[in-house]
Design a protein around this motif. Sequence first.
Motif, short mmCIF file in Angstrom:
data_model
loop_
_atom_site.label_atom_id
_atom_site.label_comp_id
_atom_site.label_asym_id
_atom_site.label_seq_id
_atom_site.Cartn_x
_atom_site.Cartn_y
_atom_site.Cartn_z
N SER A 178 0.80 -1.22 0.20
CA SER A 178 -0.04 0.03 0.10
C SER A 178 0.87 1.37 0.01
O SER A 178 0.69 2.27 -0.77
CB SER A 178 -0.88 -0.07 0.95
OG SER A 178 -0.26 0.44 2.26
N ALA A 190 -4.45 1.24 -3.34
CA ALA A 190 -3.90 1.29 -1.77
C ALA A 190 -4.94 1.36 -0.80
O ALA A 190 -4.95 0.69 0.31
CB ALA A 190 -3.00 2.37 -1.54
N LEU A 194 -5.71 -1.34 2.17
CA LEU A 194 -5.80 -0.57 3.59
C LEU A 194 -7.30 -0.85 4.21
O LEU A 194 -7.35 -1.29 5.47
CB LEU A 194 -5.55 0.79 3.65
CG LEU A 194 -3.98 1.04 3.23
CD1 LEU A 194 -3.69 2.47 2.64
CD2 LEU A 194 -2.88 0.53 4.29
N TYR A 210 -4.17 4.58 5.13
CA TYR A 210 -5.56 4.94 4.86
C TYR A 210 -6.02 6.11 4.92
O TYR A 210 -6.81 6.64 3.58
CB TYR A 210 -6.68 3.95 5.64
CG TYR A 210 -7.96 3.77 5.11
CD1 TYR A 210 -8.00 3.43 3.65
CD2 TYR A 210 -9.11 4.09 5.73
CE1 TYR A 210 -9.41 3.14 3.20
CE2 TYR A 210 -10.32 3.70 5.04
CZ TYR A 210 -10.60 3.23 3.72
OH TYR A 210 -11.98 3.30 3.36
#
Length: 220
Positions: A178, A190, A194, A210
């Motif tokens: 990520s 990503a 996440l 995130y």
Amino acid sequence: HLQKGIALYQSGDTLEAQKSLNLAQLQKQSGTAQKFLGMILYDLGDYAGSAAAFGKAGSISSDRVSLYKYGMALYNTGMNAEALEILLRAYELSPGDDGSIGEKILFHTANLLLLDGQTEEAVRMYTEIPDGSVYAPESIYNSAEAFIREGQLDTAADLLKDYVTLRPDDNEALLNLSSVLIRTGKYVAAADILSGLIEKDYGVRAFYNYGVANHLLGKY
């Protein structure tokens, strides 16, 4: 004593073999006795003793198993440069060998090359490890690490994707993937990774990444 020690070692009785080989090397400084003592001490986890014994042996220059154990004994005592030199000698005896010992030599030599900053040579060795090898997944992961160091992030991302295909439950690898995807502008991919890690409550770094991915997507 020497022959008895060798026979005991080859039959799997390492403790009795060690006693006989100690007697042999006390009576006469035998390089062969030191070689087998080095192998026994390595198997017993006495890496300092193993390295010392191998250092006195004069009969291992063409024995890749002994060279491998000597190199790994040096590595386990923190002597990385010396370990790399010995493992390269083992590799030169059988470059590209896909047997069990050949794969071990390839993998650990590549690891030491990576630690030494020789990333191109390390990656070349990792690629010699067969796909079905037990070392194949770690070789892919370590190659990705090498490409990250070199700034080749797209290649690193592709390798990490291959790795998590083989080991989908490696959350740390998913987190690293990520991070690379964020750095290459692939924010949606990503965020998808996440989101799954957050559902597992993997840890604070997953939440942080995130947040970064969503910020970059404009989801303030």
